[in-house]
Structure formats: C-alpha cells, structure tokens
Design an enzyme around this catalytic site. Structure first.
Site, PDB file in Angstrom:
ATOM      1  N   ILE A 159       0.897  -1.216  -0.029  1.00 54.99           N
ATOM      2  CA  ILE A 159      -0.076   0.084   0.018  1.00 54.99           C
ATOM      3  C   ILE A 159       1.029   1.317  -0.028  1.00 54.99           C
ATOM      4  O   ILE A 159       0.670   2.192  -0.760  1.00 54.99           O
ATOM      5  CB  ILE A 159      -1.121   0.052   1.323  1.00 54.99           C
ATOM      6  CG1 ILE A 159      -1.927  -1.299   1.073  1.00 54.99           C
ATOM      7  CG2 ILE A 159      -1.810   1.386   1.133  1.00 54.99           C
ATOM      8  CD1 ILE A 159      -2.945  -1.481   2.367  1.00 54.99           C
ATOM      9  N   ASP A 178      10.908   2.655   6.330  1.00 56.16           N
ATOM     10  CA  ASP A 178      10.578   1.306   6.607  1.00 56.16           C
ATOM     11  C   ASP A 178      11.847   0.241   7.076  1.00 56.16           C
ATOM     12  O   ASP A 178      13.127   0.931   7.227  1.00 56.16           O
ATOM     13  CB  ASP A 178      10.485   0.627   4.989  1.00 56.16           C
ATOM     14  CG  ASP A 178       9.752  -0.873   5.100  1.00 56.16           C
ATOM     15  OD1 ASP A 178       8.603  -0.705   4.455  1.00 56.16           O
ATOM     16  OD2 ASP A 178      10.073  -1.798   5.748  1.00 56.16           O
ATOM     17  N   ALA A 235      -4.701   4.471   8.006  1.00 58.65           N
ATOM     18  CA  ALA A 235      -5.594   3.352   7.433  1.00 58.65           C
ATOM     19  C   ALA A 235      -4.932   2.034   7.566  1.00 58.65           C
ATOM     20  O   ALA A 235      -5.131   1.154   6.678  1.00 58.65           O
ATOM     21  CB  ALA A 235      -5.775   3.804   6.050  1.00 58.65           C
ATOM     22  N   SER A 236      -3.886   1.975   8.491  1.00 62.44           N
ATOM     23  CA  SER A 236      -3.251   0.616   8.611  1.00 62.44           C
ATOM     24  C   SER A 236      -3.878  -0.250   9.720  1.00 62.44           C
ATOM     25  O   SER A 236      -4.808  -1.257   9.312  1.00 62.44           O
ATOM     26  CB  SER A 236      -1.781   0.853   8.975  1.00 62.44           C
ATOM     27  OG  SER A 236      -1.490   1.460  10.390  1.00 62.44           O
ATOM     28  N   GLU A 266     -12.589  -1.879  17.472  1.00 62.34           N
ATOM     29  CA  GLU A 266     -13.716  -1.492  16.429  1.00 62.34           C
ATOM     30  C   GLU A 266     -14.906  -2.157  16.523  1.00 62.34           C
ATOM     31  O   GLU A 266     -15.065  -3.324  17.166  1.00 62.34           O
ATOM     32  CB  GLU A 266     -13.050  -1.941  14.995  1.00 62.34           C
ATOM     33  CG  GLU A 266     -11.995  -1.256  14.808  1.00 62.34           C
ATOM     34  CD  GLU A 266     -11.313  -1.275  13.509  1.00 62.34           C
ATOM     35  OE1 GLU A 266     -11.903  -2.177  12.688  1.00 62.34           O
ATOM     36  OE2 GLU A 266     -10.210  -0.805  13.021  1.00 62.34           O
ATOM     37  N   HIS A 289     -13.403   1.770   8.990  1.00 60.02           N
ATOM     38  CA  HIS A 289     -12.378   0.631   8.356  1.00 60.02           C
ATOM     39  C   HIS A 289     -12.892   0.169   6.940  1.00 60.02           C
ATOM     40  O   HIS A 289     -12.856  -0.890   6.686  1.00 60.02           O
ATOM     41  CB  HIS A 289     -12.495  -0.488   9.124  1.00 60.02           C
ATOM     42  CG  HIS A 289     -11.175  -1.452   9.233  1.00 60.02           C
ATOM     43  ND1 HIS A 289     -10.670  -2.116  10.278  1.00 60.02           N
ATOM     44  CD2 HIS A 289     -10.471  -1.812   7.946  1.00 60.02           C
ATOM     45  CE1 HIS A 289      -9.752  -2.715   9.715  1.00 60.02           C
ATOM     46  NE2 HIS A 289      -9.837  -2.573   8.384  1.00 60.02           N
ATOM     47  N   ILE A 290     -12.852   1.303   6.172  1.00 56.35           N
ATOM     48  CA  ILE A 290     -13.620   1.103   4.646  1.00 56.35           C
ATOM     49  C   ILE A 290     -12.281   0.773   3.837  1.00 56.35           C
ATOM     50  O   ILE A 290     -12.529   0.878   2.256  1.00 56.35           O
ATOM     51  CB  ILE A 290     -14.581   2.208   4.109  1.00 56.35           C
ATOM     52  CG1 ILE A 290     -14.226   3.483   4.610  1.00 56.35           C
ATOM     53  CG2 ILE A 290     -15.933   1.714   4.906  1.00 56.35           C
ATOM     54  CD1 ILE A 290     -14.785   4.696   3.783  1.00 56.35           C
ATOM     55  N   GLY A 292     -10.432  -0.980   2.361  1.00 51.74           N
ATOM     56  CA  GLY A 292     -10.551  -2.284   1.439  1.00 51.74           C
ATOM     57  C   GLY A 292     -11.929  -2.221   0.742  1.00 51.74           C
ATOM     58  O   GLY A 292     -12.166  -3.349   0.291  1.00 51.74           O
TER      59      GLY A 292
HETATM   60  P1  NAI Z   1       2.829  -4.714   3.389  1.00 48.85           P
HETATM   61  O1  NAI Z   1       3.447  -6.030   4.304  1.00 48.85           O
HETATM   62  O2  NAI Z   1       2.873  -5.173   2.030  1.00 48.85           O
HETATM   63  O3  NAI Z   1       3.679  -3.443   3.932  1.00 48.85           O
HETATM   64  C1  NAI Z   1       4.026  -3.196   5.475  1.00 48.85           C
HETATM   65  C2  NAI Z   1       5.432  -2.542   5.227  1.00 48.85           C
HETATM   66  O4  NAI Z   1       5.824  -2.354   6.536  1.00 48.85           O
HETATM   67  C3  NAI Z   1       6.472  -3.626   4.973  1.00 48.85           C
HETATM   68  O5  NAI Z   1       7.291  -2.934   3.864  1.00 48.85           O
HETATM   69  C4  NAI Z   1       7.345  -3.830   6.222  1.00 48.85           C
HETATM   70  O6  NAI Z   1       8.657  -3.855   6.111  1.00 48.85           O
HETATM   71  C5  NAI Z   1       6.883  -2.524   7.024  1.00 48.85           C
HETATM   72  N1  NAI Z   1       7.124  -2.465   8.455  1.00 48.85           N
HETATM   73  C6  NAI Z   1       6.922  -3.617   9.153  1.00 48.85           C
HETATM   74  N2  NAI Z   1       7.423  -3.036  10.429  1.00 48.85           N
HETATM   75  C7  NAI Z   1       7.799  -1.846  10.450  1.00 48.85           C
HETATM   76  C8  NAI Z   1       8.081  -0.790  11.190  1.00 48.85           C
HETATM   77  N3  NAI Z   1       8.300  -1.139  12.787  1.00 48.85           N
HETATM   78  N4  NAI Z   1       8.611   0.212  10.913  1.00 48.85           N
HETATM   79  C9  NAI Z   1       8.531   0.730   9.530  1.00 48.85           C
HETATM   80  N5  NAI Z   1       8.129  -0.457   8.719  1.00 48.85           N
HETATM   81  C10 NAI Z   1       7.642  -1.314   9.076  1.00 48.85           C
HETATM   82  O7  NAI Z   1       1.473  -4.635   3.986  1.00 48.85           O
HETATM   83  P2  NAI Z   1       0.240  -3.848   2.845  1.00 48.85           P
HETATM   84  O8  NAI Z   1      -0.431  -4.509   2.192  1.00 48.85           O
HETATM   85  O9  NAI Z   1       1.022  -2.736   2.407  1.00 48.85           O
HETATM   86  O10 NAI Z   1      -0.773  -3.245   4.409  1.00 48.85           O
HETATM   87  C11 NAI Z   1      -0.085  -2.173   5.215  1.00 48.85           C
HETATM   88  C12 NAI Z   1      -1.366  -2.246   6.477  1.00 48.85           C
HETATM   89  O11 NAI Z   1      -2.578  -1.772   5.836  1.00 48.85           O
HETATM   90  C13 NAI Z   1      -1.368  -3.645   7.297  1.00 48.85           C
HETATM   91  O12 NAI Z   1      -1.580  -3.190   8.443  1.00 48.85           O
HETATM   92  C14 NAI Z   1      -2.856  -4.031   6.739  1.00 48.85           C
HETATM   93  O13 NAI Z   1      -3.602  -4.543   7.637  1.00 48.85           O
HETATM   94  C15 NAI Z   1      -3.554  -2.643   6.575  1.00 48.85           C
HETATM   95  N6  NAI Z   1      -4.794  -2.624   5.654  1.00 48.85           N
HETATM   96  C16 NAI Z   1      -5.787  -1.772   5.977  1.00 48.85           C
HETATM   97  C17 NAI Z   1      -6.881  -2.094   5.140  1.00 48.85           C
HETATM   98  C18 NAI Z   1      -8.147  -0.953   5.468  1.00 48.85           C
HETATM   99  O14 NAI Z   1      -9.074  -1.241   5.181  1.00 48.85           O
HETATM  100  N7  NAI Z   1      -7.654   0.002   6.194  1.00 48.85           N
HETATM  101  C19 NAI Z   1      -6.835  -2.823   3.870  1.00 48.85           C
HETATM  102  C20 NAI Z   1      -5.677  -3.703   3.586  1.00 48.85           C
HETATM  103  C21 NAI Z   1      -4.725  -3.476   4.606  1.00 48.85           C
END
Ligand code: NAI
Length: 416
Positions: A159, A178, A235-236, A266, A289-290, A292
């Site tokens: 993301i 990162d 949004a994480s 939530e 939490h929208i 996605g």
């Molecule tokens: P991803 O796994 O592709 O990327 C996460 C990144 O964070 C990685 O590059 C990782 O190295 C980095 N990371 C991990 N720990 C870290 C730290 N302590 N400091 C700095 N960087 C760190 O995950 P993706 O797919 O990009 O998702 C990111 C977040 O978004 C997740 O928490 C996921 O649950 C959330 N999410 C939220 C949605 C929503 O509806 N709001 C929908 C989809 C995902």
C-alpha cells in the site's frame, strides 16, 4: 478435469465462483456466516467424496472441531486479509492449506488516503458541515494544495509504495521509512529514520502491519516530532496510534488534522455503537475501516483467493499460502504432452522422512521425472512428478504406500 467442491459463505464475491469453476471446483453458496456446529453440518452435507474447500470472510470461525470433523477438507479460502478466524495451527497439522487475499485492496486503500490528503488540506469536512448548516464559508483560510508538499509514508510495502506513485502524480514529494531497505519508486526517497520522516513531512501516512514493534509507534513523542500544522493519516491498524495522545496534539493546535480508518477497538457489527477519542472534531475524518471496502477490491479478493485455491488443488502450488511451506514447481518439460501425474505429500518434518518416502518410491519401480521439497518448521511439502496417468494402478499404489507412512499427513495424486 479435477472435481472438487467448495462451500462459499458470507456472500463472497461472485468472481470466486467463475474462478473456481475454471479450476474444476463447483461452488455451493450459503449467503451468511455459520456457527461451528452449523458449519460442520453444512460441510458434511456436501455430496461426494472428493476434495472439499470452504470459503469464508471474517465472521465464520473455522475451528479445530470443524477441521477435525471434515476429513475431506483440503483448503480454506479466507476471502479477506485477516486469518485470525481460522485455527491455522490445526489446519497445518491436518495438512489443510489456508489462503487469503493480502493484495486485493491495495489500490483501494491508497485511493482513500489520496482523497483524505486533499480533504484534510482543503478542510472539506468543516466547510461541508458549515454549508449543510446554511453557512457560506467561502474563504481560503488554512486551505492548501497538496502539490509540492511532502508526504511521509511509514511502511513502504504494497500500500505504501502504491500511495507513493499516486502522490507523486499529484506533485507531492515522497519520503518513507521502512525497517527493510526498499526500492524507491519514482523520485521517492527512503529517509534516515522514523524521526526524520516525522520531522520533514507535511502529511504522514501509516502503512505498517500490527506487530509488537508497531503497536503504539505513534505516541506523544512522535506526534511532538511532527511539523506543526501537519496531518496524520492512519489506514493501517488501529493500535499503531495512541489516540489520546493524538487528541491532545490536535486540541493543542500542534497537528492541523487527522484521518483515521482503523481503531484500537472497532465495533463487531454495524449495529454496535462506535466510540473514539477523536469524535466531534471537524478537522478529523473518521471512516469505519473502509480502506479496502470497494466493489473492485471485493471482486479482486474473489479472484485472488479462488485462483490460489484452484492452483493448490490442481498442482499443489502453495504460493500465498499462510500456513504451509511455499512450493511452486511447473511440470517438467519431459512430461509435456504425455500422461503424467504429481504426487503431493504433506508430511511431518522429522529426520529421515524424505529417505523413507524415496525408499517407497524406489521400491515401486516408478520412474521419477521431477521432485521438489519445501519445509516450514514442523511441516514438509513434497511434489513427485511421474510419467503415469493418475488412474494408472502403479501411481495409485505408490500414492497409497506413501500415504500409509506414519509421517504422512495428507497425500494425493493430481494429473499434470
Ligand atoms: P505490506 O506487508 O505489504 O507492507 C508493510 C510494510 O511495513 C513492509 O514494507 C514492512 O517492511 C513495513 N514495516 C513493518 N514493520 C515496520 C516498522 N516497525 N517500521 C517501519 N516499517 C515497518 O502490507 P500492506 O499490504 O501494504 O498493508 C499495510 C497495512 O495496511 C497493514 O496493517 C494492513 O493490515 C493494513 N490494511 C488496511 C486496510 C483497510 O481497510 N484500512 C486494507 C488493507 C490493508
């Protein structure tokens, strides 16, 4: 063509049915979540003896009791991101592969964040609320373009990096932090540290997973390190930000605003009440939490999970599987166009297991065209490709002999 059945619950997107059908899997739909006993009964009611798949979203729990009561179950499709609702350890011990859809909503989340950057920067919520109340707040006070501003992205994964591309297209400068060294897209630059990003960014957007290191990673100290009049977007995962500290920073006028899509607590359903320390501020966007929750993401999830399940059933491929070793071997070229099959064996990863399997194979007098093994802690996954039709009695006998080893958890034959 392989013949298997899938029970799809909770209104999984219709794209899943077509994708499963492409892989020879017939989908049966139950358009709601089920309790443990209802699920056990529903799976037992599927006619036939072939492989069975269950597809769920977040409501239905696939527990140990469900897995142990359903010996036909070979795979579980989580048509969502989280897999907490599945007993992964039990599934693994029983040789049941679990797949989810970690990437299907990437674009939807990135688009929501872009919209929030503009909405915050132009104070659209406050002006819209005023207009609804008959007030004509036509002025430029505090409103800025996002072009030329610095966006700091924390977590440059799927993301974060997608957002980076969209933000640059808007003319923003992107810096990111990162824990892993990442390839920067476009002109984005990896910053020296988290603090470096916080202190240089006009907008900070969080895209990290929920881990012991990220929980509370944005608290009082980090908020104080952000530029005054900057904005925070999360949004994480909800527990990444200390919401009380954020409220204090906003009340003190340090941060100019925030957008939150995720929260430490939530509501479980739409009928439950939502409480949050940031309610009542019109410089704060609160969304339920929208990130996605788009039709496109739902369709992509259907395709992504059904495709992964289908490839697993067809050839044993486990790319994207969350609980079994990852293995993906194409059929050997020497078998192309010939009757051929693959023995897929999931076994307990104990010393000597491979030599025991190979002894059985050697004794069977079957020629082996290809073999691949992957292990993950206590589980191993083995492919053995043979120039025999799956219906050939020699292949069938070999499969039975390997399955009879006390180290074997699940063994099956598929046509190549
Ligand atoms: P991803 O796994 O592709 O990327 C996460 C990144 O964070 C990685 O590059 C990782 O190295 C980095 N990371 C991990 N720990 C870290 C730290 N302590 N400091 C700095 N960087 C760190 O995950 P993706 O797919 O990009 O998702 C990111 C977040 O978004 C997740 O928490 C996921 O649950 C959330 N999410 C939220 C949605 C929503 O509806 N709001 C929908 C989809 C995902």
């Amino acid at each position: 063509m392989l013949r298997a059945d899938a029970v799809l619950l909770e209104k999984v997107h219709a794209s899943a049915d077509d994708e499963l059908a492409r892989h020879g899997v017939a989908a049966h739909r139950i358009d709601k979540g089920l309790t443990e006993s209802e699920l056990i009964a529903a799976l037992a009611a599927v006619p036939g003896t072939g492989p069975l798949v269950v597809g769920i979203r977040s409501k239905t729990q696939v527990t140990r009791a469900v897995i142990e009561a359903t010996p036909r179950l070979v795979a579980i499709g989580a048509f969502c991101i989280g897999t907490d609702q599945i007993d992964l350890a039990c599934a693994r011990a029983c040789g049941v592969a679990v797949f989810n859809a970690p990437f299907s909503s990437t674009r939807s989340v990135a688009e929501l964040v872009m919209a929030e950057l503009v909405t915050l920067s132009r104070q659209i919520v406050a002006r819209s609320n005023a207009a609804h109340q008959g007030k004509w707040a036509k002025n430029a006070q505090g409103s800025r373009e996002i072009r030329g501003k610095t966006l700091g992205i924390i977590g440059y994964g799927h993301i974060g990096s997608q957002l980076s591309v969209l933000a640059e297209a808007f003319g923003m400068q992107v810096i990111f932090h990162d824990i892993v060294a990442k390839l920067s897209l476009g002109n984005a630059r990896q910053a020296a540290s988290l603090h470096d990003v916080l202190s240089r960014s006009d907008f900070v957007s969080l895209h990290v997973p929920d881990t012991e290191f990220t929980r509370g990673m944005i608290g009082k100290t980090e908020l104080a390190a952000m530029k005054s009049d900057s904005y925070l977007v999360n949004a994480s995962r909800g527990r990444v930000v200390d919401l009380d500290a954020l409220r204090q920073s906003l009340d003190a006028g340090h941060l100019a605003g925030a957008a939150l899509d995720v929260y430490p607590q939530e509501p479980a359903s739409e009928s439950d009440r939502f409480e949050c320390a940031l309610q009542g501020l019109d410089n704060v966007i609160l969304t339920p939490h929208i990130g996605g929750s788009t039709l496109e993401a739902q369709a992509n999830i259907g395709l992504e999970v059904a495709g992964a399940v289908g490839r697993y059933l067809e050839l044993g491929r486990t790319v994207g599987c969350v609980n079994l070793p990852q293995l993906d071997m194409p059929p050997p070229p020497s078998l192309r166009g010939k009757p051929a099959c693959r023995l897929i064996n999931i076994h307990r990863n104990v010393p000597g297991v491979l030599s025991r399997i190979n002894r059985v194979i050697a004794e069977s007098n079957v020629n082996i065209a290809g073999q691949a093994l992957a292990t993950l802690e206590d589980v191993g996954l083995l492919f053995v490709d043979m120039p025999l039709a799956p219906a050939d009695s020699a292949a069938d006998e070999l499969c039975r002999a390997v399955a009879a080893l006390d180290t074997s958890v699940r063994t099956r034959l598929v046509a190549l």
